[in-house]
Design a protein around this motif. Structure first.
Motif, mmCIF file in Angstrom:
data_model
loop_
_atom_site.group_PDB
_atom_site.id
_atom_site.type_symbol
_atom_site.label_atom_id
_atom_site.label_comp_id
_atom_site.label_asym_id
_atom_site.label_seq_id
_atom_site.Cartn_x
_atom_site.Cartn_y
_atom_site.Cartn_z
ATOM 1 N N VAL A 175 109.747 119.788 52.435
ATOM 2 C CA VAL A 175 109.101 118.557 52.906
ATOM 3 C C VAL A 175 107.955 118.120 51.997
ATOM 4 O O VAL A 175 107.530 116.974 52.047
ATOM 5 C CB VAL A 175 108.552 118.701 54.353
ATOM 6 C CG1 VAL A 175 109.675 119.060 55.315
ATOM 7 C CG2 VAL A 175 107.432 119.718 54.422
ATOM 8 N N PHE A 176 107.477 119.029 51.167
ATOM 9 C CA PHE A 176 106.369 118.669 50.277
ATOM 10 C C PHE A 176 106.843 118.017 48.983
ATOM 11 O O PHE A 176 106.062 117.424 48.260
ATOM 12 C CB PHE A 176 105.532 119.908 49.938
ATOM 13 C CG PHE A 176 104.892 120.524 51.147
ATOM 14 C CD1 PHE A 176 103.909 119.840 51.847
ATOM 15 C CD2 PHE A 176 105.281 121.779 51.594
ATOM 16 C CE1 PHE A 176 103.321 120.401 52.975
ATOM 17 C CE2 PHE A 176 104.693 122.340 52.718
ATOM 18 C CZ PHE A 176 103.721 121.647 53.411
ATOM 19 N N ASN A 177 108.124 118.144 48.695
ATOM 20 C CA ASN A 177 108.646 117.520 47.482
ATOM 21 C C ASN A 177 108.645 116.006 47.635
ATOM 22 O O ASN A 177 109.023 115.491 48.678
ATOM 23 C CB ASN A 177 110.090 117.975 47.219
ATOM 24 C CG ASN A 177 110.180 119.470 47.050
ATOM 25 O OD1 ASN A 177 109.202 120.130 46.695
ATOM 26 N ND2 ASN A 177 111.353 120.012 47.329
ATOM 27 N N PRO A 178 108.241 115.302 46.575
ATOM 28 C CA PRO A 178 108.338 113.840 46.647
ATOM 29 C C PRO A 178 109.811 113.429 46.689
ATOM 30 O O PRO A 178 110.648 114.096 46.083
ATOM 31 C CB PRO A 178 107.665 113.376 45.346
ATOM 32 C CG PRO A 178 107.660 114.554 44.445
ATOM 33 C CD PRO A 178 107.677 115.775 45.300
ATOM 34 N N PRO A 179 110.131 112.370 47.403
ATOM 35 C CA PRO A 179 111.531 111.962 47.512
ATOM 36 C C PRO A 179 112.003 111.353 46.189
ATOM 37 O O PRO A 179 111.183 110.915 45.389
ATOM 38 C CB PRO A 179 111.494 110.904 48.611
ATOM 39 C CG PRO A 179 110.104 110.353 48.547
ATOM 40 C CD PRO A 179 109.220 111.463 48.108
ATOM 41 N N PRO A 180 113.312 111.310 45.963
ATOM 42 C CA PRO A 180 113.834 110.614 44.783
ATOM 43 C C PRO A 180 113.392 109.157 44.851
ATOM 44 O O PRO A 180 113.093 108.649 45.938
ATOM 45 C CB PRO A 180 115.353 110.717 44.956
ATOM 46 C CG PRO A 180 115.578 111.790 45.966
ATOM 47 C CD PRO A 180 114.358 111.860 46.819
ATOM 48 N N SER A 181 113.384 108.463 43.714
ATOM 49 C CA SER A 181 112.865 107.097 43.728
ATOM 50 C C SER A 181 113.751 106.192 44.586
ATOM 51 O O SER A 181 114.965 106.414 44.698
ATOM 52 C CB SER A 181 112.783 106.544 42.297
ATOM 53 O OG SER A 181 114.079 106.451 41.770
ATOM 54 N N ASN A 182 113.121 105.213 45.174
ATOM 55 C CA ASN A 182 113.802 104.285 46.075
ATOM 56 C C ASN A 182 114.496 104.992 47.236
ATOM 57 O O ASN A 182 115.546 104.582 47.705
ATOM 58 C CB ASN A 182 114.809 103.419 45.312
ATOM 59 C CG ASN A 182 115.102 102.140 46.086
ATOM 60 O OD1 ASN A 182 114.238 101.656 46.836
ATOM 61 N ND2 ASN A 182 116.306 101.614 45.932
ATOM 62 N N CYS A 183 113.884 106.076 47.663
ATOM 63 C CA CYS A 183 114.470 106.853 48.749
ATOM 64 C C CYS A 183 113.366 107.209 49.735
ATOM 65 O O CYS A 183 112.241 107.493 49.338
ATOM 66 C CB CYS A 183 115.080 108.138 48.174
ATOM 67 S SG CYS A 183 115.924 109.135 49.399
ATOM 68 N N ARG A 184 113.689 107.118 50.990
ATOM 69 C CA ARG A 184 112.665 107.377 52.000
ATOM 70 C C ARG A 184 112.823 108.779 52.586
ATOM 71 O O ARG A 184 113.939 109.240 52.796
ATOM 72 C CB ARG A 184 112.781 106.336 53.104
ATOM 73 C CG ARG A 184 111.600 106.293 54.013
ATOM 74 C CD ARG A 184 111.749 105.189 55.003
ATOM 75 N NE ARG A 184 111.495 103.866 54.399
ATOM 76 C CZ ARG A 184 111.299 102.778 55.128
ATOM 77 N NH1 ARG A 184 111.355 102.823 56.420
ATOM 78 N NH2 ARG A 184 111.072 101.625 54.539
ATOM 79 N N ARG A 185 111.688 109.439 52.820
ATOM 80 C CA ARG A 185 111.698 110.782 53.375
ATOM 81 C C ARG A 185 111.542 110.727 54.892
ATOM 82 O O ARG A 185 110.617 110.083 55.397
ATOM 83 C CB ARG A 185 110.480 111.546 52.840
ATOM 84 C CG ARG A 185 110.797 112.725 52.000
ATOM 85 C CD ARG A 185 109.550 113.475 51.578
ATOM 86 N NE ARG A 185 108.324 112.698 51.473
ATOM 87 C CZ ARG A 185 107.126 113.241 51.310
ATOM 88 N NH1 ARG A 185 106.992 114.541 51.248
ATOM 89 N NH2 ARG A 185 106.056 112.487 51.224
ATOM 90 N N PHE A 186 112.413 111.370 55.618
ATOM 91 C CA PHE A 186 112.261 111.498 57.071
ATOM 92 C C PHE A 186 112.045 112.967 57.390
ATOM 93 O O PHE A 186 112.858 113.801 56.994
ATOM 94 C CB PHE A 186 113.510 111.017 57.808
ATOM 95 C CG PHE A 186 113.682 109.532 57.810
ATOM 96 C CD1 PHE A 186 114.200 108.876 56.706
ATOM 97 C CD2 PHE A 186 113.323 108.771 58.928
ATOM 98 C CE1 PHE A 186 114.364 107.498 56.708
ATOM 99 C CE2 PHE A 186 113.478 107.395 58.934
ATOM 100 C CZ PHE A 186 114.001 106.752 57.825
ATOM 101 N N ILE A 187 110.980 113.249 58.094
ATOM 102 C CA ILE A 187 110.724 114.638 58.466
ATOM 103 C C ILE A 187 110.790 114.736 59.982
ATOM 104 O O ILE A 187 110.068 114.029 60.688
ATOM 105 C CB ILE A 187 109.343 115.107 57.959
ATOM 106 C CG1 ILE A 187 109.309 115.011 56.430
ATOM 107 C CG2 ILE A 187 109.064 116.530 58.421
ATOM 108 C CD1 ILE A 187 107.937 115.152 55.846
ATOM 109 N N VAL A 188 111.686 115.560 60.473
ATOM 110 C CA VAL A 188 111.798 115.747 61.916
ATOM 111 C C VAL A 188 111.148 117.090 62.232
ATOM 112 O O VAL A 188 111.681 118.139 61.877
ATOM 113 C CB VAL A 188 113.266 115.734 62.367
ATOM 114 C CG1 VAL A 188 113.349 115.809 63.880
ATOM 115 C CG2 VAL A 188 113.960 114.478 61.858
ATOM 116 N N ALA A 189 109.980 117.031 62.865
ATOM 117 C CA ALA A 189 109.162 118.242 62.965
ATOM 118 C C ALA A 189 108.761 118.574 64.389
ATOM 119 O O ALA A 189 108.673 117.703 65.252
ATOM 120 C CB ALA A 189 107.905 118.086 62.112
#
Length: 674
Positions: free
Chosen positions: A239-253
């Motif tokens: 979850v700490f890695n930056p997402p690939p470009s033009n990509c959104r990160r969703f974290i379900v925690a």
DNA sequence: GAGCACTGC
């Protein structure tokens, strides 16, 4: 770096601390209180005649904050600035600022109940209200009246208005407010009633499916990460890695992301308004895992996660009316949600003059029922006598960093020659949740190969299984690859090794038999079916016994209040060739999920438990509590009548034995007919 | 045949 908000208040803080023994400081996230407060006081001479100690609720926090402060002060970690957590003490005689977990500070007061080496005690993050923190607050309040005011100061920091309550507790001490450095977070409520309480893994799956079904190019690409404590560390850090470009990160925690882990770059937070919480019922001795509404404090904490690096938004899946009217201000503190056997024993072992545990000054006192339950449990395992006074066994128990049942087991095992095995079991149970491979979790499918089959406990139960696992690992020379093959959590297993080492060290001075791990070839106990070991467990778990029903595989607990329970499906215990489970077992804990279960059971022999049942009969809660009665209703909670009636329900062991024998014969006869 | 949130000595 911008100047931290707290530094603007330096003069005010110093003046207040000089003039007051206790100061409460309310500082939001990002105020810099954890790193700056100690340095401010250091700069103004508060560490001249002692050390400044700062407690942290978590180990990682103690280490990282200490590291940061050492860096800021330009000193080497472990010298002027150090930390102490379990298994790791990086302090020296030079140390003037010391970060430690609240558990470590509590342990320290065992050897010095007045904590004289500290000129300042800072209880940081008090709003989290851990059990240790609540006990520390009670102890520190007492110190304020005892220690020389010329050389002692207390600071309590909190992120919330709970600080006002703490101030009242400390006789109206001053409260300082320090603003945080969060960006604004817009809060959006919904009036819809949500029912989504999916497991994290299930929700991640659903979200992935949903995004995949959308028309290509209609939305940004998305990656989904589950985040919860039972996830292996290498998956957690994703979850700490930056997402690939033009990509959104969703974290379900889970609420691990509420305080324990901070993921930077979060802009949107979706808050369900719920949390899964474990609570203890002292009437039944049972834990339950319930989905409960969060508090306003928690809701704000969650929202705050969206504003750490830039302005954010928080979508609350509940209405503002629910937030205002239904939510409690703060969550029920742990001290009111857990068994207090360990804490009561600990407090009794401190021998504080004039302090009666039942009247101990807590910020939020636990219920009378919980204290009574703790006393009963302690009495049954010989930690206190019939008058409630701590015994010498109880003193030894309190020194061990284990729950009372396990420390009692170690002492009994030391007497009968099974100490080595008991040490292993105690260590394994200390880390138990994160050890064994769990069932069909999402990550399981992605595993390259299915793990090898673990030992089955030889029909004696889960404790013996845990023992065998560790012994096997020991034989490999603690090989990490071996853990992988068996699907065991490496972090958990090394923790067990550390705990075992610590316990060995503590037991060394009184050990009457070997403490080293024994292999399967040398173990005398193994040949004897672990009779001594299981007997020791029976002594330690005298308050956690159950007997099987005559006709089926359900159990009932043998306590003051009998409960009907089942063997937890995760147990290795299997029915015998007659289809029956063992007649008598001890269990580690009762937990109600879908129904009441016993977790971690070990078979015991009937003749071992009759002295315990006798002790149950003579138990007098009135004497145990020194005649203290429930202030709530003025009625003695467990009048003689009640206890006698309950005890009568338990048949005499001889009765039971013949009944079970008869039932078994009937059962066998039926089987033959078939 | 059901299933464990999170910490700590």
């Amino acid at each position: 770096m911008d100047k931290l908000p707290i530094l603007q208040f330096e003069a005010k803080i110093v003046e207040t601390v000089k003039n007051n023994l206790v100061t409460v400081l309310i500082g939001e996230t990002g105020s810099g209180k954890s790193t700056q407060l100690s340095q401010i006081l250091f700069r103004h001479g508060f560490a001249d005649s002692g050390t400044i100690c700062v407690t942290q609720p978590r180990r990682v926090a103690a280490v990282s904050v200490a590291r940061r402060v050492a860096h800021e002060m330009g000193v080497r970690l472990g010298e002027e600035v150090g930390y102490a957590i379990r298994f790791e003490d990086r302090t020296s005689t030079k140390t003037r600022i010391k970060y430690l977990t609240d558990g470590v500070l509590l342990r320290e007061s065992l050897s010095d109940s007045e904590l004289r080496s500290y000129s300042v005690i800072i209880l940081d993050e008090a709003h989290e209200r851990s059990l240790n923190m609540d006990i520390l607050m009670g102890l520190v309040k007492r110190l304020v009246g005892i220690r020389d005011s010329a050389n002692f100061r207390v600071l309590i920091t909190s992120a919330t208005l709970e600080g006002e309550k703490v101030s009242e507790f400390f006789n109206g001490c001053p409260v300082l407010n320090v603003p945080g450095k969060l960006f604004p977070v817009e809060v959006i409520y919904t009036d819809e009633v949500t029912k989504s309480q999916e497991d994290i893994e299930k929700l991640v799956q659903k979200l992935e499916d949903r995004v995949r079904s959308l028309e290509e190019g209609s939305v940004m690409d998305a990656v989904f990460y589950p985040l919860h404590g039972s996830l292996p560390p290498e998956l957690q850090v994703r979850v700490f890695n930056p997402p690939p470009s033009n990509c959104r990160r969703f974290i379900v925690a889970t609420n691990i992301a509420e305080t324990s882990l901070t993921v930077d770059g979060v802009v949107y937070v979706i808050d369900s308004g719920y949390v899964k919480q474990r609570q203890y019922n002292p009437q039944t001795g049972m834990y339950s895992l319930d989905i409960v509404q969060i508090s306003r404090v928690q809701a704000n904490q969650r929202a705050g996660r969206a504003g750490r690096t830039c302005p954010g938004k928080c979508y609350r899946l509940y209405s503002s009316i629910v937030y205002k009217d239904d939510f409690m201000e703060a969550a029920v503190p742990e001290i009111q949600r857990t068994s207090l056997a360990g804490s009561v024993l600990y407090l009794k072992s401190l021998d504080l003059p004039g302090i009666d545990i039942l009247k101990f000054d807590f910020l939020d006192p636990p219920s009378y029922a919980t204290l009574g339950d703790a006393l009963r449990q302690l009495y049954l395992i010989d930690a206190i006598d019939e008058n409630g006074a701590i015994t010498s066994v109880g003193r030894t128990m309190a020194e061990l960093p284990l729950e009372p049942s396990l420390s009692r087991t170690l002492i009994a095992a030391n007497e009968n020659g099974s100490l080595s095995q008991a040490l292993t079991i105690a260590a394994m149970l200390s880390a138990e949740t994160s050890l064994l491979p769990s069932f069909a979790k999402g990550s399981e499918k992605k595993r390259k190969h299915t793990p090898l089959k673990l030992p089955d406990g030889g029909g004696l139960g889960d404790h013996i299984q845990l023992l065998h696992i560790f012994e096997l690992w020991n034989e490999t020379g603690y090989d990490i690859e071996w853990c992988k093959e068996y699907g065991l959590q490496i972090r958990g297993m090394s923790f067990v090794k550390d705990v075992r080492g610590q316990l060995c060290q503590l037991m060394q001075k009184m050990a009457k038999c070997a403490t080293e791990v024994q292999g399967k070839h040398q173990s005398r106990e193994r040949k004897m079916n672990y009779r001594n070991l299981r007997r020791a467990l029976c002594v330690g778990y005298a308050n956690q016994l159950a007997e099987r029903m005559i006709r089926h595989n359900g159990y009932r607990t043998l306590g003051l209040k009998s409960q009907l329970v089942q063997l937890h499906p995760s147990s290795v215990l299997q029915p015998d060739e007659d289809g029956m489970l063992p007649n008598y077992v001890v269990y580690q804990e009762l937990i109600t999920t879908s129904s009441p279960f016993m977790r971690n059971v070990c078979t015991v022999e009937m003749q071992w438990i009759s002295p315990i049942l006798k002790k149950l009969e003579t138990l007098d809660i009135n004497k145990l509590s020194g005649g203290f009665t429930d202030p709530e209703d003025g009625i003695k909670e467990n009048d003689q009548g009640v206890s006698k009636k309950e005890v009568k329900e338990v048949e005499s062991p001889a009765d039971r034995d013949s009944k079970i024998q008869a039932a078994r014969e009937r059962f066998l006869a039926r089987k033959v007919k078939k």
